[in-house]
Write an enzyme that holds these catalytic residues in place. Structure first.
Site, PDB file in Angstrom:
ATOM      1  N   GLY A   3       0.783  -1.234   0.000  1.00  0.00           N
ATOM      2  CA  GLY A   3       0.000   0.000   0.000  1.00  0.00           C
ATOM      3  C   GLY A   3       0.809   1.274   0.000  1.00  0.00           C
ATOM      4  O   GLY A   3       1.715   1.469  -0.833  1.00  0.00           O
ATOM      5  N   GLY A  20       2.819   2.302   2.363  1.00  0.00           N
ATOM      6  CA  GLY A  20       4.139   2.144   2.967  1.00  0.00           C
ATOM      7  C   GLY A  20       5.245   1.896   1.956  1.00  0.00           C
ATOM      8  O   GLY A  20       6.361   2.408   2.114  1.00  0.00           O
ATOM      9  N   TYR A  32     -12.017   0.929  14.061  1.00  0.00           N
ATOM     10  CA  TYR A  32     -10.935   1.522  13.246  1.00  0.00           C
ATOM     11  C   TYR A  32     -10.799   3.010  13.575  1.00  0.00           C
ATOM     12  O   TYR A  32      -9.688   3.505  13.802  1.00  0.00           O
ATOM     13  CB  TYR A  32     -11.251   1.313  11.763  1.00  0.00           C
ATOM     14  CG  TYR A  32     -10.226   1.922  10.827  1.00  0.00           C
ATOM     15  CD1 TYR A  32      -8.932   1.429  10.756  1.00  0.00           C
ATOM     16  CD2 TYR A  32     -10.563   3.003  10.005  1.00  0.00           C
ATOM     17  CE1 TYR A  32      -8.000   1.991   9.893  1.00  0.00           C
ATOM     18  CE2 TYR A  32      -9.641   3.565   9.142  1.00  0.00           C
ATOM     19  CZ  TYR A  32      -8.362   3.059   9.087  1.00  0.00           C
ATOM     20  OH  TYR A  32      -7.426   3.618   8.238  1.00  0.00           O
TER      21      TYR A  32
HETATM   22  N1  LIG Z   1      -5.932   3.355   2.183  1.00  0.00           N
HETATM   23  C1  LIG Z   1      -6.656   4.337   2.705  1.00  0.00           C
HETATM   24  O1  LIG Z   1      -7.657   4.811   2.106  1.00  0.00           O
HETATM   25  C2  LIG Z   1      -6.260   4.938   4.022  1.00  0.00           C
HETATM   26  C3  LIG Z   1      -6.952   6.083   4.463  1.00  0.00           C
HETATM   27  C4  LIG Z   1      -6.594   6.644   5.677  1.00  0.00           C
HETATM   28  C5  LIG Z   1      -5.563   6.080   6.405  1.00  0.00           C
HETATM   29  N2  LIG Z   1      -4.923   4.961   5.964  1.00  0.00           N
HETATM   30  C6  LIG Z   1      -3.834   4.410   6.772  1.00  0.00           C
HETATM   31  O2  LIG Z   1      -2.710   4.214   5.952  1.00  0.00           O
HETATM   32  C7  LIG Z   1      -1.846   3.245   6.581  1.00  0.00           C
HETATM   33  C8  LIG Z   1      -1.323   2.276   5.536  1.00  0.00           C
HETATM   34  O3  LIG Z   1      -2.392   1.463   5.091  1.00  0.00           O
HETATM   35  P1  LIG Z   1      -2.609   1.090   3.563  1.00  0.00           P
HETATM   36  O4  LIG Z   1      -3.771   1.862   3.094  1.00  0.00           O
HETATM   37  O5  LIG Z   1      -1.332   1.201   2.833  1.00  0.00           O
HETATM   38  O6  LIG Z   1      -3.106  -0.424   3.702  1.00  0.00           O
HETATM   39  P2  LIG Z   1      -2.366  -1.825   3.407  1.00  0.00           P
HETATM   40  O7  LIG Z   1      -1.975  -1.922   1.981  1.00  0.00           O
HETATM   41  O8  LIG Z   1      -3.289  -2.844   3.949  1.00  0.00           O
HETATM   42  O9  LIG Z   1      -1.047  -1.743   4.273  1.00  0.00           O
HETATM   43  C9  LIG Z   1      -1.062  -1.953   5.665  1.00  0.00           C
HETATM   44  C10 LIG Z   1       0.295  -2.441   6.080  1.00  0.00           C
HETATM   45  O10 LIG Z   1       0.265  -2.646   7.503  1.00  0.00           O
HETATM   46  C11 LIG Z   1       0.821  -3.923   7.746  1.00  0.00           C
HETATM   47  N3  LIG Z   1       0.372  -4.514   8.987  1.00  0.00           N
HETATM   48  C12 LIG Z   1      -0.878  -4.866   9.339  1.00  0.00           C
HETATM   49  N4  LIG Z   1      -0.865  -5.447  10.543  1.00  0.00           N
HETATM   50  C13 LIG Z   1       0.417  -5.477  10.966  1.00  0.00           C
HETATM   51  C14 LIG Z   1       1.085  -5.973  12.108  1.00  0.00           C
HETATM   52  N5  LIG Z   1       0.423  -6.615  13.087  1.00  0.00           N
HETATM   53  N6  LIG Z   1       2.419  -5.809  12.208  1.00  0.00           N
HETATM   54  C15 LIG Z   1       3.114  -5.206  11.224  1.00  0.00           C
HETATM   55  N7  LIG Z   1       2.552  -4.743  10.102  1.00  0.00           N
HETATM   56  C16 LIG Z   1       1.217  -4.889   9.962  1.00  0.00           C
HETATM   57  C17 LIG Z   1       0.383  -4.766   6.553  1.00  0.00           C
HETATM   58  O11 LIG Z   1       1.163  -5.956   6.486  1.00  0.00           O
HETATM   59  P3  LIG Z   1       0.601  -7.267   5.709  1.00  0.00           P
HETATM   60  O12 LIG Z   1       0.850  -7.030   4.254  1.00  0.00           O
HETATM   61  O13 LIG Z   1       1.434  -8.375   6.280  1.00  0.00           O
HETATM   62  O14 LIG Z   1      -0.853  -7.376   6.032  1.00  0.00           O
HETATM   63  C18 LIG Z   1       0.682  -3.786   5.431  1.00  0.00           C
HETATM   64  O15 LIG Z   1       2.043  -3.759   5.135  1.00  0.00           O
HETATM   65  C19 LIG Z   1      -2.685   2.601   7.688  1.00  0.00           C
HETATM   66  O16 LIG Z   1      -2.260   3.125   8.927  1.00  0.00           O
HETATM   67  C20 LIG Z   1      -4.097   3.044   7.374  1.00  0.00           C
HETATM   68  O17 LIG Z   1      -4.889   3.112   8.522  1.00  0.00           O
HETATM   69  C21 LIG Z   1      -5.242   4.380   4.773  1.00  0.00           C
END
Ligand SMILES: NC(=O)c1ccc[n+]([C@@H]2O[C@H](COP(=O)([O-])OP(=O)(O)OC[C@H]3O[C@@H](n4cnc5c(N)ncnc54)[C@H](OP(=O)(O)O)[C@@H]3O)[C@@H](O)[C@H]2O)c1
Length: 289
Positions: A25, A27, A171
């Site tokens: 995502g 990251g 969440y």
């Molecule tokens: N996407 C959106 O629309 C949005 C909007 C607002 C905020 N955010 C925030 O953006 C951030 C990144 O999320 P994303 O959108 O990029 O989603 P994502 O693609 O699901 O990425 C989430 C990452 O967190 C990791 N993770 C989950 N549980 C974990 C654990 N127990 N220990 C270590 N790593 C863990 C996942 O690893 P795995 O691959 O192993 O699961 C993945 O690398 C999050 O904090 C999310 O709340 C996202």
């Protein structure tokens, strides 16, 4: 401000960055751009295979990248401690990893999964790394929150949400905790005159794994930001000389106003104390309010 791109980032040679959840995502492009600008990047991922693949992807895009993987499971305090012990130095910590919209479950330590992973895991990680961050000039902690924080409520009498669980509200609560933590860390750093900035971000609605939209996902993805665009607030917060501690950076790099709850110093202080008690992690040098 909207004209800012990663090309405007300063060189980061000699700096070490940790990005949690850098295998996926938002990251991954965050880690990649930090590496492109010369930082040594530690890809903190819970899966060794996914961490190794992310490092390989970064190296394919930036052959000279200094990127490495280290295992971190934020839903397991023993893993957080082991990870932090293995870190030799860190200038920049991006608390990016997150879980969202999951059915109710508990972490290894018995915390509600989203609060335990998104907030308590990052609280413990930041506290354990704090001496290493404070040993470096101009350290920064960027914590990825969300506009969903405004839907979160903190009930300290039911932290495991046994009395009522909603995926979205759980969440939102974890993202509210991310913001309360960011602002309290900034206040404590200022009081201790520590050379550290704490900044929060909201990426905007971004097409990543966390967005669960069922079979319509490919269609809905058309209306979402790309992960590269979703990473811009994190990259700006992490590297811009213009950023000030305690700011909340949103899409198009606009500064957002946290909800009234997120701005409550009383709530933040209570959450800090509860988080200290639950994790057993005290923040050296800035432990006192
Ligand atoms: N996407 C959106 O629309 C949005 C909007 C607002 C905020 N955010 C925030 O953006 C951030 C990144 O999320 P994303 O959108 O990029 O989603 P994502 O693609 O699901 O990425 C989430 C990452 O967190 C990791 N993770 C989950 N549980 C974990 C654990 N127990 N220990 C270590 N790593 C863990 C996942 O690893 P795995 O691959 O192993 O699961 C993945 O690398 C999050 O904090 C999310 O709340 C996202």
């Amino acid at each position: 401000m909207t004209t800012w791109t990663p090309d405007d980032m300063p060189r980061l040679d000699g700096r070490t960055a940790i990005v949690t959840g850098a295998n996926s995502g938002i990251g991954l492009p965050t880690a990649l751009e930090l590496a492109r600008h010369g930082a040594r990047v530690i890809v903190a991922a819970r899966s060794d295979a996914k961490g190794a693949e992310a490092v390989a992807a970064i190296r394919r895009a930036v052959p000279a990248a200094r990127a490495e993987h280290a295992r971190l499971d934020l839903a397991d305090l023993a893993s957080v401690r082991a990870f932090a012990e293995g870190v030799d130095e860190v200038d920049l910590l991006v608390n990016n990893a997150g879980v969202g919209m999951k059915a109710r479950s508990l972490t290894k330590d018995g915390f509600e999964l989203q609060f335990g992973t998104n907030h308590l895991g990052h609280f413990a990680l930041t506290g354990l790394l704090l001496p290493k961050l404070l040993a470096r000039p101009g350290a920064r902690v960027v914590t990825v929150s969300s506009d969903a924080h405004a839907r979160g409520r903190l009930d300290f009498d039911d932290l495991t949400l046994e009395r009522g669980y909603g995926r979205m509200s759980a969440y939102g609560r974890s993202k509210l905790a991310n913001l309360l933590f960011t602002l309290e860390l900034q206040r404590r750093a200022e009081r201790a005159q520590a050379d550290l900035k704490s900044v929060a971000t909201h990426p905007g609605a971004t097409a990543t794994n966390i967005v669960k939209v069922g079979p319509l996902k490919p269609l809905i993805a058309l209306f979402l930001l790309s992960p590269e665009t979703g990473a811009l607030p994190s990259l700006y917060a992490a590297t811009s000389p213009d950023i000030r501690g305690g700011e909340f950076v949103g899409p198009k790099l606009r500064l957002l106003t946290p909800s009234a709850d997120a701005r409550s110093e009383e709530l933040a202080a209570r959450l800090w104390d509860v988080s200290t008690e639950l994790t057993g992690v005290r923040f050296e040098r800035i432990a006192v309010r």
